[in-house]
Structure formats: C-alpha cells, structure tokens
Design a protein around this motif. Sequence first.
Motif, PDB file in Angstrom:
ATOM      1  N   ILE A  97       0.847  -1.061  -0.015  1.00 24.75           N
ATOM      2  CA  ILE A  97      -0.118  -0.098   0.052  1.00 24.75           C
ATOM      3  C   ILE A  97       0.695   1.326  -0.255  1.00 24.75           C
ATOM      4  CG2 ILE A  97      -1.396   1.371   1.200  1.00 24.75           C
ATOM      5  CD1 ILE A  97      -2.803  -1.295   2.197  1.00 24.75           C
ATOM      6  N   PHE A  98       1.742   1.344   0.800  1.00 25.41           N
ATOM      7  CA  PHE A  98       2.980   2.357   0.820  1.00 25.41           C
ATOM      8  C   PHE A  98       3.490   2.694  -0.638  1.00 25.41           C
ATOM      9  CE2 PHE A  98       7.558   3.315   0.988  1.00 25.41           C
ATOM     10  CZ  PHE A  98       7.255   4.879   1.717  1.00 25.41           C
ATOM     11  N   THR A  99       3.854   1.515  -1.336  1.00 28.23           N
ATOM     12  CA  THR A  99       4.403   1.666  -2.697  1.00 28.23           C
ATOM     13  C   THR A  99       3.641   2.151  -3.546  1.00 28.23           C
ATOM     14  OG1 THR A  99       5.805  -0.143  -2.182  1.00 28.23           O
ATOM     15  CG2 THR A  99       5.787   0.572  -4.431  1.00 28.23           C
ATOM     16  N   LEU A 100       2.332   1.813  -3.526  1.00 27.58           N
ATOM     17  CA  LEU A 100       1.161   2.059  -4.555  1.00 27.58           C
ATOM     18  C   LEU A 100       0.668   3.602  -4.454  1.00 27.58           C
ATOM     19  CD1 LEU A 100      -1.037  -1.147  -4.751  1.00 27.58           C
ATOM     20  CD2 LEU A 100       0.415  -0.165  -6.708  1.00 27.58           C
ATOM     21  N   LEU A 101       0.447   3.805  -3.123  1.00 24.95           N
ATOM     22  CA  LEU A 101      -0.119   5.110  -2.663  1.00 24.95           C
ATOM     23  C   LEU A 101       1.239   6.296  -2.966  1.00 24.95           C
ATOM     24  CD1 LEU A 101      -2.663   4.635  -0.025  1.00 24.95           C
ATOM     25  CD2 LEU A 101      -2.917   5.155  -2.491  1.00 24.95           C
ATOM     26  N   GLY A 102       2.280   5.924  -2.266  1.00 30.12           N
ATOM     27  CA  GLY A 102       3.639   6.709  -2.596  1.00 30.12           C
ATOM     28  C   GLY A 102       3.888   6.925  -3.690  1.00 30.12           C
ATOM     29  N   GLY A 103       3.853   5.999  -4.614  1.00 36.18           N
ATOM     30  CA  GLY A 103       4.070   6.255  -6.056  1.00 36.18           C
ATOM     31  C   GLY A 103       3.247   7.432  -6.543  1.00 36.18           C
ATOM     32  N   GLY A 104       1.838   7.074  -6.303  1.00 40.73           N
ATOM     33  CA  GLY A 104       0.837   7.819  -7.016  1.00 40.73           C
ATOM     34  C   GLY A 104       1.085   9.507  -6.599  1.00 40.73           C
ATOM     35  N   ILE A 105       1.442   9.704  -5.055  1.00 43.83           N
ATOM     36  CA  ILE A 105       1.747  10.856  -4.495  1.00 43.83           C
ATOM     37  C   ILE A 105       3.016  11.521  -5.249  1.00 43.83           C
ATOM     38  CG2 ILE A 105       2.323  12.034  -2.408  1.00 43.83           C
ATOM     39  CD1 ILE A 105       0.634  10.117  -0.823  1.00 43.83           C
ATOM     40  N   CYS A 106       3.870  10.633  -5.546  1.00 47.22           N
ATOM     41  CA  CYS A 106       5.190  11.208  -6.136  1.00 47.22           C
ATOM     42  C   CYS A 106       4.842  11.665  -7.416  1.00 47.22           C
ATOM     43  CB  CYS A 106       6.249  10.142  -6.187  1.00 47.22           C
ATOM     44  SG  CYS A 106       7.718  10.679  -6.703  1.00 47.22           S
ATOM     45  N   VAL A 107       4.114  10.867  -8.186  1.00 45.69           N
ATOM     46  CA  VAL A 107       4.003  11.360  -9.560  1.00 45.69           C
ATOM     47  C   VAL A 107       3.072  12.728  -9.496  1.00 45.69           C
ATOM     48  CG1 VAL A 107       2.579  10.598 -11.653  1.00 45.69           C
ATOM     49  CG2 VAL A 107       4.170   8.936 -10.570  1.00 45.69           C
ATOM     50  N   MET A 108       2.124  12.610  -8.673  1.00 44.78           N
ATOM     51  CA  MET A 108       1.448  14.110  -8.628  1.00 44.78           C
ATOM     52  C   MET A 108       2.202  15.159  -8.199  1.00 44.78           C
ATOM     53  SD  MET A 108      -1.762  14.969  -5.775  1.00 44.78           S
ATOM     54  CE  MET A 108      -0.409  14.938  -4.444  1.00 44.78           C
ATOM     55  N   ALA A 109       3.274  14.942  -7.374  1.00 40.31           N
ATOM     56  CA  ALA A 109       4.002  16.186  -7.006  1.00 40.31           C
ATOM     57  C   ALA A 109       4.846  16.496  -8.050  1.00 40.31           C
ATOM     58  CB  ALA A 109       4.995  15.835  -5.859  1.00 40.31           C
ATOM     59  N   LEU A 110       5.493  15.398  -8.820  1.00 42.15           N
ATOM     60  CA  LEU A 110       6.269  15.680 -10.010  1.00 42.15           C
ATOM     61  C   LEU A 110       5.583  16.399 -10.993  1.00 42.15           C
ATOM     62  CD1 LEU A 110       8.680  12.613 -10.105  1.00 42.15           C
ATOM     63  CD2 LEU A 110       9.320  15.000  -9.234  1.00 42.15           C
ATOM     64  N   SER A 111       4.101  16.284 -11.344  1.00 43.64           N
ATOM     65  CA  SER A 111       3.537  16.468 -12.379  1.00 43.64           C
ATOM     66  C   SER A 111       3.237  17.899 -12.340  1.00 43.64           C
ATOM     67  CB  SER A 111       2.240  15.721 -12.664  1.00 43.64           C
ATOM     68  OG  SER A 111       1.572  15.935 -11.769  1.00 43.64           O
ATOM     69  N   GLN A 112       3.107  18.581 -10.897  1.00 44.94           N
ATOM     70  CA  GLN A 112       2.875  19.873 -10.688  1.00 44.94           C
ATOM     71  C   GLN A 112       3.948  20.671 -10.548  1.00 44.94           C
ATOM     72  OE1 GLN A 112       0.529  19.671  -7.041  1.00 44.94           O
ATOM     73  NE2 GLN A 112      -1.171  19.104  -8.060  1.00 44.94           N
ATOM     74  N   MET A 113       5.238  20.244 -10.898  1.00 50.36           N
ATOM     75  CA  MET A 113       6.459  20.985 -10.624  1.00 50.36           C
ATOM     76  C   MET A 113       6.605  21.675 -11.956  1.00 50.36           C
ATOM     77  SD  MET A 113       9.314  18.541  -8.903  1.00 50.36           S
ATOM     78  CE  MET A 113      10.369  19.738  -7.897  1.00 50.36           C
ATOM     79  N   ARG A 114       7.178  22.961 -12.164  1.00 56.38           N
ATOM     80  CA  ARG A 114       7.275  23.761 -13.350  1.00 56.38           C
ATOM     81  C   ARG A 114       8.815  23.927 -13.398  1.00 56.38           C
ATOM     82  NH1 ARG A 114       2.660  27.849 -14.123  1.00 56.38           N
ATOM     83  NH2 ARG A 114       1.074  26.646 -12.994  1.00 56.38           N
ATOM     84  N   GLY A 115       9.501  23.547 -14.330  1.00 56.91           N
ATOM     85  CA  GLY A 115      10.870  23.706 -14.751  1.00 56.91           C
ATOM     86  C   GLY A 115      11.431  25.053 -15.073  1.00 56.91           C
TER      87      GLY A 115
END
Length: 115
Positions: A97-115
């Motif tokens: 559960i940690f891996t699945l939800l953590g991966g989703g949270i990580c992808v969400m955070a990375l998709s909101q970053m502006r370069g």
Amino acid sequence: MSEDKPDTPWDPFEQENPPAEPKRGSMLLGILLGALALYALYFGTTAGIAPDQGYRTFLAGYATFIPIALYLAAAIVLAVRPRTSRLGAGLLIGLGIFTLLGGGICVMALSQMRG
C-alpha cells in the motif's frame, strides 16, 4: 475395523485432528501500523531533500532504501513464524500500500512542478 464404527470401512485419511491453535496477531493492525510508519518515516525525514535546501536529511541517495530493506526483512521474519504470521502478512500488505500510494503521490508532486 474399528469397534466404534463397525458398519463403515476404515479410511486412512479420517484422523482425529487436534484443535487448531487460534490465530494470533492482527492483519489489519499490521497493515495500518506498517503503512503509517513508513509514511511517517519518509514524509517526516525527507522534508529537506530538495536541492535548493541542501539535502539536509540522512535519507539521501542509496540510504533511502535502508529503512525499506530493514522493514521488509522484519516483515518476512514475522510472516514465516506461525505465531506472528498474520501480523507479518499485514506488514507486507502495508508495504505494498505504501508503494502504490507513495508512487501516486510522487507522480502527482512531479507533475505539478514547473521547470
């Protein structure tokens, strides 16, 4: 032939099994405890991991995987012991559960970053 049951043939698979020992440990407790402990560890210690903050955490680089490896080893040991198998199974599910939800949270955070 048995004296107790003279009319039925002897069945080698019909044996008096001792009563099963009650299961100990809670799978739900392992799931909740495991997932919450991993989230607390990684979100609590990786607050200063951004490059602009100077990597002020001990969980940088390959050291990030040390707590997960220790957690996995402990969960496997608990899962293979009969007395704590349910708790160990819950901890392993919590890691998933940690891996699945953590991966989703990580992808969400990375998709909101502006370069």
